[in-house]
Design a protein around this motif. Structure first.
Motif, PDB file in Angstrom:
ATOM      1  N   THR A  91       0.836  -1.209   0.000  1.00 44.93           N
ATOM      2  CA  THR A  91       0.000   0.000   0.000  1.00 44.93           C
ATOM      3  C   THR A  91       0.871   1.260   0.000  1.00 44.93           C
ATOM      4  O   THR A  91       0.369   2.367  -0.080  1.00 44.93           O
ATOM      5  N   LYS A  92       2.182   1.048   0.162  1.00 46.53           N
ATOM      6  CA  LYS A  92       3.086   2.213   0.169  1.00 46.53           C
ATOM      7  C   LYS A  92       4.426   1.828  -0.461  1.00 46.53           C
ATOM      8  O   LYS A  92       4.879   0.684  -0.313  1.00 46.53           O
ATOM      9  N   ILE A  93       5.020   2.775  -1.144  1.00 47.07           N
ATOM     10  CA  ILE A  93       6.357   2.564  -1.717  1.00 47.07           C
ATOM     11  C   ILE A  93       7.115   3.886  -1.605  1.00 47.07           C
ATOM     12  O   ILE A  93       6.668   4.913  -2.125  1.00 47.07           O
ATOM     13  N   ASP A  94       8.225   3.831  -0.897  1.00 45.85           N
ATOM     14  CA  ASP A  94       9.009   5.043  -0.680  1.00 45.85           C
ATOM     15  C   ASP A  94      10.399   4.825  -1.284  1.00 45.85           C
ATOM     16  O   ASP A  94      11.133   3.935  -0.838  1.00 45.85           O
ATOM     17  N   ILE A 123      -2.563  -6.694  -9.407  1.00 39.40           N
ATOM     18  CA  ILE A 123      -4.000  -6.668  -9.066  1.00 39.40           C
ATOM     19  C   ILE A 123      -4.841  -6.926 -10.321  1.00 39.40           C
ATOM     20  O   ILE A 123      -5.810  -7.683 -10.283  1.00 39.40           O
ATOM     21  N   ASP A 141       4.249 -10.545  11.162  1.00 41.55           N
ATOM     22  CA  ASP A 141       2.848 -10.557  11.564  1.00 41.55           C
ATOM     23  C   ASP A 141       1.981 -10.834  10.316  1.00 41.55           C
ATOM     24  O   ASP A 141       2.010 -10.064   9.364  1.00 41.55           O
ATOM     25  N   TYR A 143      -1.267 -10.836  10.113  1.00 36.78           N
ATOM     26  CA  TYR A 143      -2.570 -10.188  10.154  1.00 36.78           C
ATOM     27  C   TYR A 143      -2.488  -8.760   9.619  1.00 36.78           C
ATOM     28  O   TYR A 143      -2.800  -7.797  10.311  1.00 36.78           O
ATOM     29  N   GLN A 145      -3.344  -5.824   6.527  1.00 35.22           N
ATOM     30  CA  GLN A 145      -4.455  -5.545   5.616  1.00 35.22           C
ATOM     31  C   GLN A 145      -4.154  -6.015   4.196  1.00 35.22           C
ATOM     32  O   GLN A 145      -5.055  -6.435   3.477  1.00 35.22           O
TER      33      GLN A 145
ATOM     34  N   ILE B  49      -5.905   0.412  -3.418  1.00 37.15           N
ATOM     35  CA  ILE B  49      -4.454   0.168  -3.538  1.00 37.15           C
ATOM     36  C   ILE B  49      -3.972   0.596  -4.933  1.00 37.15           C
ATOM     37  O   ILE B  49      -2.953   1.270  -5.069  1.00 37.15           O
ATOM     38  N   LYS B  61       3.695   9.012  -0.342  1.00 37.65           N
ATOM     39  CA  LYS B  61       4.387   7.709  -0.377  1.00 37.65           C
ATOM     40  C   LYS B  61       3.440   6.522  -0.283  1.00 37.65           C
ATOM     41  O   LYS B  61       3.886   5.379  -0.240  1.00 37.65           O
ATOM     42  N   GLY B  62       2.146   6.817  -0.181  1.00 41.17           N
ATOM     43  CA  GLY B  62       1.193   5.711  -0.081  1.00 41.17           C
ATOM     44  C   GLY B  62       0.388   5.782   1.197  1.00 41.17           C
ATOM     45  O   GLY B  62       0.377   6.824   1.875  1.00 41.17           O
ATOM     46  N   ILE B  63      -0.260   4.683   1.532  1.00 40.31           N
ATOM     47  CA  ILE B  63      -1.159   4.685   2.690  1.00 40.31           C
ATOM     48  C   ILE B  63      -0.878   3.495   3.612  1.00 40.31           C
ATOM     49  O   ILE B  63      -0.233   2.527   3.215  1.00 40.31           O
ATOM     50  N   GLU B  64      -1.391   3.606   4.807  1.00 43.76           N
ATOM     51  CA  GLU B  64      -1.494   2.460   5.720  1.00 43.76           C
ATOM     52  C   GLU B  64      -2.979   2.287   5.962  1.00 43.76           C
ATOM     53  O   GLU B  64      -3.695   3.273   6.144  1.00 43.76           O
ATOM     54  N   ILE B  65      -3.434   1.064   5.944  1.00 45.82           N
ATOM     55  CA  ILE B  65      -4.862   0.821   6.125  1.00 45.82           C
ATOM     56  C   ILE B  65      -5.077  -0.335   7.104  1.00 45.82           C
ATOM     57  O   ILE B  65      -4.305  -1.300   7.107  1.00 45.82           O
ATOM     58  N   VAL B  67      -8.488  -2.466   9.161  1.00 47.92           N
ATOM     59  CA  VAL B  67      -9.932  -2.587   9.369  1.00 47.92           C
ATOM     60  C   VAL B  67     -10.157  -3.316  10.685  1.00 47.92           C
ATOM     61  O   VAL B  67      -9.545  -4.358  10.930  1.00 47.92           O
ATOM     62  N   ALA B 102       1.170   7.189   4.603  1.00 45.15           N
ATOM     63  CA  ALA B 102       2.333   6.387   5.029  1.00 45.15           C
ATOM     64  C   ALA B 102       3.451   7.241   5.616  1.00 45.15           C
ATOM     65  O   ALA B 102       4.280   6.730   6.372  1.00 45.15           O
ATOM     66  N   VAL B 105       1.627   7.523   9.339  1.00 41.84           N
ATOM     67  CA  VAL B 105       1.335   6.231   9.971  1.00 41.84           C
ATOM     68  C   VAL B 105       2.283   5.181   9.391  1.00 41.84           C
ATOM     69  O   VAL B 105       2.232   4.861   8.213  1.00 41.84           O
ATOM     70  N   LYS B 106       3.169   4.706  10.220  1.00 42.25           N
ATOM     71  CA  LYS B 106       4.181   3.761   9.743  1.00 42.25           C
ATOM     72  C   LYS B 106       3.662   2.327   9.720  1.00 42.25           C
ATOM     73  O   LYS B 106       4.086   1.504   8.932  1.00 42.25           O
ATOM     74  N   GLU B 107       2.773   2.023  10.625  1.00 40.23           N
ATOM     75  CA  GLU B 107       2.278   0.658  10.718  1.00 40.23           C
ATOM     76  C   GLU B 107       0.952   0.650  11.465  1.00 40.23           C
ATOM     77  O   GLU B 107       0.747   1.451  12.370  1.00 40.23           O
ATOM     78  N   LYS B 109      -1.368  -2.032  13.593  1.00 47.29           N
ATOM     79  CA  LYS B 109      -1.399  -3.382  14.166  1.00 47.29           C
ATOM     80  C   LYS B 109      -2.766  -3.643  14.761  1.00 47.29           C
ATOM     81  O   LYS B 109      -3.356  -2.764  15.382  1.00 47.29           O
ATOM     82  N   ARG B 110      -3.232  -4.880  14.572  1.00 49.86           N
ATOM     83  CA  ARG B 110      -4.520  -5.250  15.156  1.00 49.86           C
ATOM     84  C   ARG B 110      -4.352  -6.347  16.189  1.00 49.86           C
ATOM     85  O   ARG B 110      -3.429  -7.151  16.097  1.00 49.86           O
ATOM     86  N   PRO B 112      -7.177  -8.762  17.651  1.00 47.84           N
ATOM     87  CA  PRO B 112      -7.763  -7.980  16.574  1.00 47.84           C
ATOM     88  C   PRO B 112      -8.871  -7.029  17.016  1.00 47.84           C
ATOM     89  O   PRO B 112      -9.417  -6.321  16.179  1.00 47.84           O
TER      90      PRO B 112
END
Lengths: 210, 127
Positions: A91-94, A123, A141, A143, A145, B49, B61-65, B67, B102, B105-107, B109-110, B112
């Protein structure tokens, strides 16, 4: 709505005539899980040649790679397929992450650009797959997304999935944690690099695809 | 300073997938952490994505997601049907989706049942 019906009928007829067309076996997963290492292991075992280059730097595979007509055999069963190795989904690329490996800014930016395109392509190819192996690094980990999204999308498309907990040769590896994160799936722990448990992997793959 | 924006499901329910994604991404690109009521459809998550990848540049640089979703196991058949009908009619309002840039928010964690956001600051402290 029409698109959903079209997809359903395409899938239905594709599956009906599966025996006549070439089965596409996709390898999916997040970056650095060992997808290309596994693809190389399969190709080495059954074709005697490698498929792609591997690296400790993430996003080494930035283009879809296809190896045609691989036949694997185990316990009297046989399966012929086209193997599709895909870029890691992220989801990210730096680009700055690549600088740490001694790349120049120009090279790092180019790699990042190619990696983003690779994710999009991976995708897009999801719809074309008949069976998918999802490779998860068993030391990390599970778990996340990205893993949940990949597996959820395969489930929504009714594509059979085999989960691989890779890197079991490492002390930190925990297959039980992967199994607990995705209890509805069969998880096979392997080391694609050293070939640990690879026979069980082929056996499960044959069971799933047939 | 962190900015969190709550987006109720009612704000996206009448939007098509591309407009939903466009809305989320425009907020995230303004360095806002989006707290979305409910969750996106599975296909929308992959579309998010894809769109994120298209927008990545030197700054973004993108996202962290992440749920957080209640895994309710309905053992009674009619309860399952009831839940599915509600979802069909009202949309998937159960749970929350956290989407952040991103760079901040670097990461995620759940546990859960709880969610942890590791920001740039917390990462630095850990080191």
């Amino acid at each position: 709505m029409l698109g959903i019906f079209k997809k359903f009928f395409d899938k239905f007829f594709n599956r009906l005539f599966r025996r006549k067309k070439k089965i596409k076996l996709g390898i999916y997963g997040p970056p650095n899980g060992g997808k290309t290492t596994l693809a190389n292991r399969i190709c080495q075992d059954w074709l005697g040649e490698e498929m792609g280059t591997v690296s400790e730097v993430a996003h080494e595979t930035r283009e879809i790679q296809v190896k045609e007509q691989i036949t694997i055999k185990s316990k009297g069963k046989e399966l012929t397929f086209n193997l599709v190795d895909t870029p890691g989904i992220a989801t990210k690329i730096d680009y700055e992450d690549f600088l740490r490996y001694g790349m120049s800014k120009k090279v790092a930016k180019k790699r990042a650009k190619e990696a983003t395109k690779g994710v999009i392509d991976a995708i897009k190819w999801l719809d074309d797959m008949d069976t998918v192996i999802v490779v998860i690094d068993a030391t990390e980990d599970p778990y996340t997304q990205v893993n949940i999204t990949i597996i959820g999308n395969l489930e929504a498309r009714n594509i059979p999935v085999l989960l691989i907990a890779n890197k079991i040769d490492l002390k930190k590896a925990d297959i039980k944690r992967v199994q607990a994160a995705f209890p509805q799936y069969k998880v096979v722990g392997i080391s694609a690099k050293f070939g640990n448990n690879i026979d069980q992997f082929y056996e499960e793959l044959l069971n799933l695809a047939s | 300073m962190l900015t969190l924006q709550f987006v109720p499901y009612s704000e996206i329910e009448n939007l098509n997938s591309s407009k939903r994604i466009k809305k989320i991404l425009s907020l995230v690109k303004e360095e806002t952490i989006v707290l979305l009521e409910g969750r996106l459809q599975k296909e929308e998550e992959t579309e998010l994505i894809q769109k994120t990848m298209e927008e990545i540049d030197d700054k973004f640089k993108g996202i962290e997601i992440g749920v957080i979703y209640p895994e309710v196991k309905d053992t009674v058949f009619w309860r399952k049907i009831q839940r599915r009908m509600i979802r069909l009619l009202l949309g998937n309002r159960e749970g929350f989706t956290v989407i952040g840039p991103a760079t901040i928010v670097k990461e995620i964690k759940r546990d859960p049942d709880k969610i942890q956001l590791l920001t740039e600051e917390t990462k630095r402290k850990k080191k």
